[in-house]
Structure formats: structure tokens, C-alpha cells
Scaffold this active site. Structure first.
Site, PDB file in Angstrom:
ATOM      1  N   THR A  11      21.404   7.234 -21.418  1.00 46.67           N
ATOM      2  CA  THR A  11      21.076   8.683 -21.076  1.00 46.67           C
ATOM      3  C   THR A  11      22.528   9.301 -20.383  1.00 46.67           C
ATOM      4  O   THR A  11      23.107   8.390 -19.961  1.00 46.67           O
ATOM      5  CB  THR A  11      19.984   9.031 -20.248  1.00 46.67           C
ATOM      6  OG1 THR A  11      20.373   8.222 -18.929  1.00 46.67           O
ATOM      7  CG2 THR A  11      18.941   8.520 -20.674  1.00 46.67           C
ATOM      8  N   GLY A  14      27.250  11.839 -22.993  1.00 48.94           N
ATOM      9  CA  GLY A  14      28.191  12.904 -23.275  1.00 48.94           C
ATOM     10  C   GLY A  14      29.750  12.479 -22.740  1.00 48.94           C
ATOM     11  O   GLY A  14      30.622  13.036 -23.299  1.00 48.94           O
ATOM     12  N   ASP A  36      21.954  13.595 -23.861  1.00 50.21           N
ATOM     13  CA  ASP A  36      22.376  14.396 -22.745  1.00 50.21           C
ATOM     14  C   ASP A  36      22.083  15.802 -23.097  1.00 50.21           C
ATOM     15  O   ASP A  36      21.791  16.322 -23.906  1.00 50.21           O
ATOM     16  CB  ASP A  36      24.132  14.637 -23.068  1.00 50.21           C
ATOM     17  CG  ASP A  36      24.939  14.670 -22.069  1.00 50.21           C
ATOM     18  OD1 ASP A  36      25.602  13.616 -21.310  1.00 50.21           O
ATOM     19  OD2 ASP A  36      24.796  15.810 -21.279  1.00 50.21           O
ATOM     20  N   TYR A 168      21.285  12.991  -2.313  1.00 49.23           N
ATOM     21  CA  TYR A 168      21.963  12.264  -3.683  1.00 49.23           C
ATOM     22  C   TYR A 168      21.561  10.445  -3.244  1.00 49.23           C
ATOM     23  O   TYR A 168      21.043   9.780  -4.091  1.00 49.23           O
ATOM     24  CB  TYR A 168      23.527  12.146  -3.813  1.00 49.23           C
ATOM     25  CG  TYR A 168      24.104  11.565  -4.884  1.00 49.23           C
ATOM     26  CD1 TYR A 168      24.052  11.586  -6.151  1.00 49.23           C
ATOM     27  CD2 TYR A 168      24.598  10.305  -4.375  1.00 49.23           C
ATOM     28  CE1 TYR A 168      24.442  10.928  -7.077  1.00 49.23           C
ATOM     29  CE2 TYR A 168      25.283   9.609  -5.423  1.00 49.23           C
ATOM     30  CZ  TYR A 168      25.223   9.932  -6.654  1.00 49.23           C
ATOM     31  OH  TYR A 168      25.672   9.036  -7.706  1.00 49.23           O
ATOM     32  N   ILE A 201      33.894   5.753  -9.006  1.00 48.66           N
ATOM     33  CA  ILE A 201      34.431   5.670 -10.617  1.00 48.66           C
ATOM     34  C   ILE A 201      34.798   6.927 -10.973  1.00 48.66           C
ATOM     35  O   ILE A 201      34.450   7.984 -10.720  1.00 48.66           O
ATOM     36  CB  ILE A 201      33.048   5.423 -11.570  1.00 48.66           C
ATOM     37  CG1 ILE A 201      32.263   4.244 -10.856  1.00 48.66           C
ATOM     38  CG2 ILE A 201      33.633   5.160 -12.940  1.00 48.66           C
ATOM     39  CD1 ILE A 201      33.016   2.663 -10.865  1.00 48.66           C
ATOM     40  N   THR A 203      35.587   9.789 -12.938  1.00 48.46           N
ATOM     41  CA  THR A 203      34.810  10.522 -13.708  1.00 48.46           C
ATOM     42  C   THR A 203      34.887  12.131 -13.274  1.00 48.46           C
ATOM     43  O   THR A 203      35.211  12.441 -12.175  1.00 48.46           O
ATOM     44  CB  THR A 203      33.190  10.441 -14.002  1.00 48.46           C
ATOM     45  OG1 THR A 203      32.511  10.677 -12.755  1.00 48.46           O
ATOM     46  CG2 THR A 203      33.078   8.938 -14.346  1.00 48.46           C
TER      47      THR A 203
HETATM   48  N1  LIG Z   1      31.261   8.567 -10.518  1.00 44.79           N
HETATM   49  C1  LIG Z   1      30.882   7.700  -9.707  1.00 44.79           C
HETATM   50  O1  LIG Z   1      31.807   7.433  -8.799  1.00 44.79           O
HETATM   51  C2  LIG Z   1      29.640   6.906  -9.469  1.00 44.79           C
HETATM   52  C3  LIG Z   1      29.270   6.120  -8.771  1.00 44.79           C
HETATM   53  C4  LIG Z   1      27.979   5.759  -8.506  1.00 44.79           C
HETATM   54  C5  LIG Z   1      26.982   6.051  -9.521  1.00 44.79           C
HETATM   55  N2  LIG Z   1      27.413   6.898 -10.448  1.00 44.79           N
HETATM   56  C6  LIG Z   1      26.241   7.304 -11.262  1.00 44.79           C
HETATM   57  O2  LIG Z   1      26.600   7.068 -12.647  1.00 44.79           O
HETATM   58  C7  LIG Z   1      25.854   8.053 -13.770  1.00 44.79           C
HETATM   59  C8  LIG Z   1      26.882   8.825 -14.307  1.00 44.79           C
HETATM   60  O3  LIG Z   1      27.727   9.362 -13.547  1.00 44.79           O
HETATM   61  P1  LIG Z   1      29.190  10.224 -13.978  1.00 44.79           P
HETATM   62  O4  LIG Z   1      30.238   9.971 -12.877  1.00 44.79           O
HETATM   63  O5  LIG Z   1      29.626   9.622 -15.454  1.00 44.79           O
HETATM   64  O6  LIG Z   1      29.092  11.769 -14.006  1.00 44.79           O
HETATM   65  P2  LIG Z   1      29.386  12.850 -15.223  1.00 44.79           P
HETATM   66  O7  LIG Z   1      28.844  14.100 -14.303  1.00 44.79           O
HETATM   67  O8  LIG Z   1      30.840  12.723 -15.431  1.00 44.79           O
HETATM   68  O9  LIG Z   1      28.556  12.481 -16.332  1.00 44.79           O
HETATM   69  C9  LIG Z   1      26.962  12.731 -16.150  1.00 44.79           C
HETATM   70  C10 LIG Z   1      26.104  13.048 -17.742  1.00 44.79           C
HETATM   71  O10 LIG Z   1      24.913  13.126 -17.621  1.00 44.79           O
HETATM   72  C11 LIG Z   1      24.862  14.518 -18.181  1.00 44.79           C
HETATM   73  N3  LIG Z   1      23.385  14.767 -17.577  1.00 44.79           N
HETATM   74  C12 LIG Z   1      23.550  15.683 -16.367  1.00 44.79           C
HETATM   75  N4  LIG Z   1      22.070  15.995 -16.232  1.00 44.79           N
HETATM   76  C13 LIG Z   1      21.497  15.612 -17.138  1.00 44.79           C
HETATM   77  C14 LIG Z   1      19.878  15.568 -17.624  1.00 44.79           C
HETATM   78  N5  LIG Z   1      19.016  16.377 -16.618  1.00 44.79           N
HETATM   79  N6  LIG Z   1      19.532  15.213 -18.557  1.00 44.79           N
HETATM   80  C15 LIG Z   1      20.156  14.412 -19.450  1.00 44.79           C
HETATM   81  N7  LIG Z   1      21.897  14.345 -19.195  1.00 44.79           N
HETATM   82  C16 LIG Z   1      22.008  14.975 -18.001  1.00 44.79           C
HETATM   83  C17 LIG Z   1      25.857  15.279 -18.034  1.00 44.79           C
HETATM   84  O11 LIG Z   1      25.717  16.408 -18.957  1.00 44.79           O
HETATM   85  C18 LIG Z   1      26.923  14.323 -18.398  1.00 44.79           C
HETATM   86  O12 LIG Z   1      27.364  14.256 -19.726  1.00 44.79           O
HETATM   87  C19 LIG Z   1      25.117   8.953 -12.341  1.00 44.79           C
HETATM   88  O13 LIG Z   1      23.901   8.655 -12.522  1.00 44.79           O
HETATM   89  C20 LIG Z   1      25.836   8.869 -11.292  1.00 44.79           C
HETATM   90  O14 LIG Z   1      24.883   9.084 -10.131  1.00 44.79           O
HETATM   91  C21 LIG Z   1      28.532   7.491 -10.220  1.00 44.79           C
END
Ligand SMILES: NC(=O)c1ccc[n+]([C@@H]2O[C@H](COP(=O)([O-])OP(=O)(O)OC[C@H]3O[C@@H](n4cnc5c(N)ncnc54)[C@H](O)[C@@H]3O)[C@@H](O)[C@H]2O)c1
Length: 264
Positions: A11, A14, A36, A168, A201, A203
Site C-alpha cells: 500500500t 506510488g 495508492d 501521528y 527517511i 521522501t
Molecule cells: N519518511 C519517513 O521518514 C518515515 C519514517 C517512519 C515511517 N514512515 C512511514 O512510512 C510510510 C510511507 O511514508 P513515505 O515517507 O514514503 O510517505 P510519502 O508521503 O512519500 O508516500 C506515501 C504514499 O501513500 C499514499 N497514500 C496516502 N494516503 C493513502 C490512502 N488513504 N490510501 C492509499 N494510499 C495512500 C500516498 O499517495 C503516497 O503515494 C508511512 O506509513 C509513514 O508513516 C515514514
């Protein structure tokens, strides 16, 4: 006989961490159904259809599914689409998640933001997992040799306090508990459940605070002194489903460059 590729659902596939997970899984012999909320077939530069191109270049099949994981009514259809295309589900990676739209102090956080974040980050994955786990149980009853896996992407925020985004942290603590409880419940069926806790991370999610974290990382916040990348998380997912951790259901893996280390 040609060895059948395994099938994973990822999930939030994208972009960001989800994209990194897809690429590593495809390299390791998986076909992927990427879910996504953003679904733009004409956009090959960014999003599910860019990831599809990359996955296909690497020799995998990729099914793009547009769905909002917080909409519980979408879950049955997601599973049906995947089974129609691939006939099986070997892995679910609950990765999609959001940050609060606005960082507000815990003394000011709104109920709207709380409900939005909890509904996408915790409630959605909890019920999607229920749907997929019931399918995996049926699948396993037909073929005992299958070794299905479920992985939750939680966060160091499951245990680190950030008073400016409490909702969060709460959502990630809930995901963390869900991973443990599903690991307990599904152990008797031979379905292993793990949790990965990424640190910081690079992103789009962290792009808004990049300068702040660049400085903190340079000052030593992260012992390994660098940002994490989506492929760091992708590699951890691939390692967990390689078979090397099959007696470790419920395990928590940190992908945080050592942020879990308390030091003096
Ligand atoms: N980036 C970080 O530092 C970090 C650290 C710890 C945990 N995380 C977790 O990792 C996961 C991915 O984060 P990321 O940094 O890649 O974020 P991101 O915002 O770059 O990507 C998230 C993706 O999820 C999709 N999305 C959002 N809401 C959605 C929904 N309701 N249904 C389906 N898809 C949905 C978005 O369209 C996007 O493609 C998240 O759960 C985030 O909490 C991220």
C-alpha cells in the site's frame, strides 16, 4: 518447470518508501499489486504508473490499484482484484500513511486531524490486514507449503515523542500494537507478521523538514550520520521474507541508522 513468482500487496506504492519496497521485492522475485490513493494512468513520471514501468523493466508484473485504504468498503475489492490477476497473496506490506497536514502542538491538535491520521495510518491497515489474513488462512488450508507474511511499516514515532504531531505518534503506536497482536493470532496458521520502524527517511513526507533534519543528522542525531532511503526499508522487507527470520514472528526491525541506541 518455471518457478511461479510470489505476489505481494504494497500500500502507498506510488512513491517514497512504498516505491522502494516494490523495487526491492521485484528484484527478489515478487510480482506486486501496488495500492495508492493517487491513481493517474497518464502520469508516467511519478506515481503508480512510473513504479509499474520500473517494476516491469526489472522483470516483474505490477498491478496498479487506485484505492483509499481508510475506506473499509474498498478492501474486499482490492483482494478480489489481486486474486483475479495473480491467483494468490504471499505478502501484505501495510505502508501507506500520512503526516498531519499541519504540525500543531499537542495542546492545540484538532479532532479532525486526529481522526484523519488515525483513520489512514491505523484503522485502515488494521482492517485491510483482517481481510487479507482471512484470505491467507483459506489459501494456507488449501496449500500447507505456503508461507505467507504480513509486514507493518510503523515508525520510531511508535515510541519517540513529537509533541507537535502527537496524532501521528499515536497512530504509529497503534500500528505497532496491531503488528504484535496479529503476529500472536496468526502464528497458529503459519503466517508470520513483522514490524519495521523506519527512522528519518528521505521522501516527500520529510521534504518539508529536510533542512531541520540535515542539521540534526550532521550534529549526530543519527549514529550512522545519514538520511535513510526508501531502498533501506525495501531491503529490510526483502530480508524478512527471504526465510531467514521464519522463527521470529512479531519481530520489530529498526531501519533508523541506530536511532534506537541510547547513548551518553
Ligand atoms: N519518511 C519517513 O521518514 C518515515 C519514517 C517512519 C515511517 N514512515 C512511514 O512510512 C510510510 C510511507 O511514508 P513515505 O515517507 O514514503 O510517505 P510519502 O508521503 O512519500 O508516500 C506515501 C504514499 O501513500 C499514499 N497514500 C496516502 N494516503 C493513502 C490512502 N488513504 N490510501 C492509499 N494510499 C495512500 C500516498 O499517495 C503516497 O503515494 C508511512 O506509513 C509513514 O508513516 C515514514
Amino acid at each position: 518447470m518455471v518457478k511461479q513468482r510470489k505476489c505481494a500487496i504494497v500500500t502507498g506504492a506510488g512513491q517514497g518508501i512504498g516505491r522502494g519496497i516494490v523495487i526491492e521485492l521485484v528484484k527478489n522475485g515478487f510480482d506486486v499489486a501496488g495500492v495508492d490513493i493517487i491513481y493517474q494512468p497518464d502520469n508516467k513520471e511519478k506515481g503508480l504508473f512510473e513504479v509499474k514501468q520500473q517494476a516491469e523493466k526489472l522483470g516483474g508484473s505490477f498491478l496498479a490499484i487506485g484505492a483509499d485504504i481508510s475506506d473499509l468498503n474498498s478492501h474486499k475489492k482490492i483482494v478480489e482484484q489481486i486474486v483475479a490477476k495473480f491467483g494468490r497473496i504471499n505478502l501484505l506490506v501495510n505502508n501507506a500513511g500520512v503526516a498531519p497536514r499541519q504540525r500543531l502542538d499537542i495542546l492545540e491538535t484538532t479532532a479532525e486531524s486526529y481522526d484523519r491520521v488515525m483513520s489512514i495510518n491505523a484503522r485502515g491497515p488494521f482492517f485491510l490486514t483482517q481481510q487479507v489474513a482471512n484470505f491467507m488462512i483459506q489459501q494456507k488450508q488449501k496449500d500447507q507449503n505456503l508461507m505467507p507474511y504480513i509486514i507493518f511499516i510503523s515508525s520510531i514515532s511508535a515510541y519517540v515523542s513529537s509533541p507537535s504531531r502527537a496524532e501521528y505518534c499515536l497512530s504509529k503506536a497503534a500500528v505497532s500494537a496491531a503488528a504484535t497482536i496479529y503476529a500472536d493470532r496468526l502464528a497458529e496458521f503459519g503466517i508470520n507478521v513483522y514490524q519495521i520502524r523506519p527512522g528519518i527517511i528521505l521522501t516527500d513526507m520529510t521534504a518539508v523538514v529536510k533542512q531541520k533534519y540535515d542539521k540534526l543528522i550532521a550534529e549526530g542525531l543519527v549514529p550512522q550520520k545519514r538520511w535513510g532511503y526508501p531502498e533501506d526499508v525495501g531491503k529490510a522487507v526483502s530480508a524478512l521474507v527471504s526465510g531467514g527470520f521464519d522463527y521470529s514472528t512479531g519481530a520489530v526491525i529498526e531501519v533508523s541508522g541506530g536511532m534506537n541506541i541510547h547513548h551518553l
